[in-house]
Design an enzyme around this catalytic site. Structure first.
Site, PDB file in Angstrom:
ATOM      1  N   ASP A 190      15.863  38.314  11.445  1.00  0.00           N
ATOM      2  CA  ASP A 190      16.119  37.711  12.757  1.00  0.00           C
ATOM      3  C   ASP A 190      15.372  36.398  12.981  1.00  0.00           C
ATOM      4  O   ASP A 190      15.010  36.058  14.112  1.00  0.00           O
ATOM      5  CB  ASP A 190      15.819  38.725  13.869  1.00  0.00           C
ATOM      6  CG  ASP A 190      16.989  39.678  14.080  1.00  0.00           C
ATOM      7  OD1 ASP A 190      18.138  39.275  13.799  1.00  0.00           O
ATOM      8  OD2 ASP A 190      16.760  40.811  14.511  1.00  0.00           O
TER       9      ASP A 190
ATOM     10  N   ASP B 207      24.684  41.764  13.391  1.00  0.00           N
ATOM     11  CA  ASP B 207      23.803  40.901  14.202  1.00  0.00           C
ATOM     12  C   ASP B 207      23.437  39.618  13.467  1.00  0.00           C
ATOM     13  O   ASP B 207      23.219  38.573  14.059  1.00  0.00           O
ATOM     14  CB  ASP B 207      22.469  41.589  14.554  1.00  0.00           C
ATOM     15  CG  ASP B 207      22.529  43.092  14.685  1.00  0.00           C
ATOM     16  OD1 ASP B 207      23.483  43.690  14.170  1.00  0.00           O
ATOM     17  OD2 ASP B 207      21.621  43.652  15.289  1.00  0.00           O
TER      18      ASP B 207
HETATM   19  N1  GLY Z   1      18.877  43.227  16.672  1.00  0.00           N
HETATM   20  C1  GLY Z   1      19.907  42.752  17.483  1.00  0.00           C
HETATM   21  C2  GLY Z   1      20.440  43.687  18.476  1.00  0.00           C
HETATM   22  O1  GLY Z   1      19.845  44.715  18.807  1.00  0.00           O
HETATM   23  O2  GLY Z   1      21.471  43.417  18.984  1.00  0.00           O
END
Ligand code: GLY
Length: 377
Positions: free
Chosen positions: A100, A157
């Site tokens: 991320d 994601d």
């Molecule tokens: N890690 C991204 C989400 O929870 O959407």
């Protein structure tokens, strides 16, 4: 104007903007350079004290940079700069970092560089992008999610992290960095997005051969269900990959994901639940999916023909108006705006609570409608 909306919608958006401006100025002064996540009793704590590189720790800075861009008020810039500097320790510590990096550094250093040209911010962004690129798995051709003990996993994601690589590739004239982003997006087309427009959250590959193995349940109800924030990531992530590559398969995938999302949201009067394929009862909302999808739909509308745009813009407006009608609280003394965000289906502690990224995407969507935004992705 970027989006052709009716005067009544424009006036509504302007009214929301007036409330956002009052509330976010108060919050900026009160919250300062903390990294807020979920407020407790109406007050944000500092998530950085628990985990400096928790994936949501960039969103407050993203809000501040959007507000600085829209208002020129230096208080927003100064606070965002402090958050960016705090994150340096995360790069130095390295071990806690996962996939991320885009959520963290696009909203901080890269936003700063884009708006101010700060050379130190550019280096921070490039550093984060290099670490993200280093997570690429040649066997399977995807960017690895999470860390030790969770080998072989790719997640929907991560499409939102790819713009960090597209940005760095442009900055460094580094086609390899861009190819890593494209390979991950191609993997998502094949394995993460389903032909009917829905999306898996997780897919698992054999770490030696790269063979596709499984799609276990993730943050949604179960394997094969339809975690709504994942659907939003699919819309927005694919539209962004189209923006940076012009590859039509990504645009078509974003459209399929959008049509699927709109159909499912419409039958529920645009009140978005955590999973489109969960039992009808109990009803658990996820407003973060709604506001993120609204941003993705607006992004997508920029790449389609004139007579195709209204579908996406009107659907975004329906989602946002529902948030305003039912899920906003505007007291400037209380931290957070959008209620009923949900981290995951099977966890009570962050189900139907205000979450910082709900506010970020709501703000981004409203600024987009008023042509006051800048592209943070
Ligand atoms: N890690 C991204 C989400 O929870 O959407």
């Amino acid at each position: 104007m970027k989006y052709a909306i009716h005067e009544a919608d424009r006036q509504w958006a302007a009214g929301i903007w007036d409330k956002l401006a009052v509330k976010l100025k108060e919050e900026c002064l009160r919250v300062g350079p903390k990294m807020p996540y979920i407020p407790e009793n109406g007050a944000y704590g500092d998530m950085a004290e628990r985990n400096l590189v928790w994936w949501t720790n960039g969103f407050w800075a993203g809000i501040l940079w959007q507000m600085y861009n829209a208002t020129n008020d230096p208080a927003y810039k100064e606070t965002a700069e402090q958050i960016e500097a705090r994150l340096d320790q995360g790069l130095e510590d390295y071990m806690g970092l996962d996939h991320d990096l885009g959520f963290l550094w696009l909203h901080t250093a890269v936003a700063d560089y884009r708006l101010t040209g700060n050379p130190k911010s550019r280096i921070r962004g490039l550093h984060a992008a290099s670490i993200l690129a280093g997570r690429f798995q040649p066997a399977g051709e995807y960017i690895r999610a999470w860390n030790e003990g969770q080998d072989g996993i790719a997640i929907v994601d991560c499409l939102m992290n790819l713009p960090l690589l597209y940005w760095a590739a442009e900055q460094r004239k580094d086609s390899g960095m861009r190819q890593i982003a494209v390979k991950h997006a191609d993997m998502a087309l094949q394995y993460v997005l389903r032909p009917d427009g829905s999306a898996n959250h997780l897919v698992v590959f054999d770490t030696e051969t790269g063979e596709y193995l499984d799609n276990p349940g993730g943050q949604g109800y179960e394997s094969g269900s339809s975690w709504t924030r994942g659907q939003s990531w699919a819309i927005y992530g694919m539209a962004l990959s189209y923006r940076y590559t012009g590859k039509k398969d990504y645009l078509d995938a974003a459209k399929r994901a959008a049509h699927y999302f709109i159909a499912n949201a419409a039958v529920n009067d645009y009140e978005v639940v955590i999973d489109f394929r969960a039992p009808e009862e109990p009803v658990y909302y996820d407003t973060t999916a709604a506001v993120c999808a609204a941003c993705g739909l607006l992004e997508l509308s920029e790449f389609v023909g004139e007579y195709e745009k209204p579908l996406y813009v009107k659907a975004a407006l329906r989602l946002l108006r529902k948030i305003d009608e039912k899920f906003c609280q505007w007291d400037p003394a209380v931290d957070s705006i959008v209620s009923h965000g949900s981290g995951r289906y099977h966890r009570e502690s962050d189900r139907e609570v205000p979450i910082i990224y709900g506010d970020y995407f709501f703000l981004e969507a409203m600024l987009r409608l008023l042509d006051k935004d800048f592209l943070i992705w």
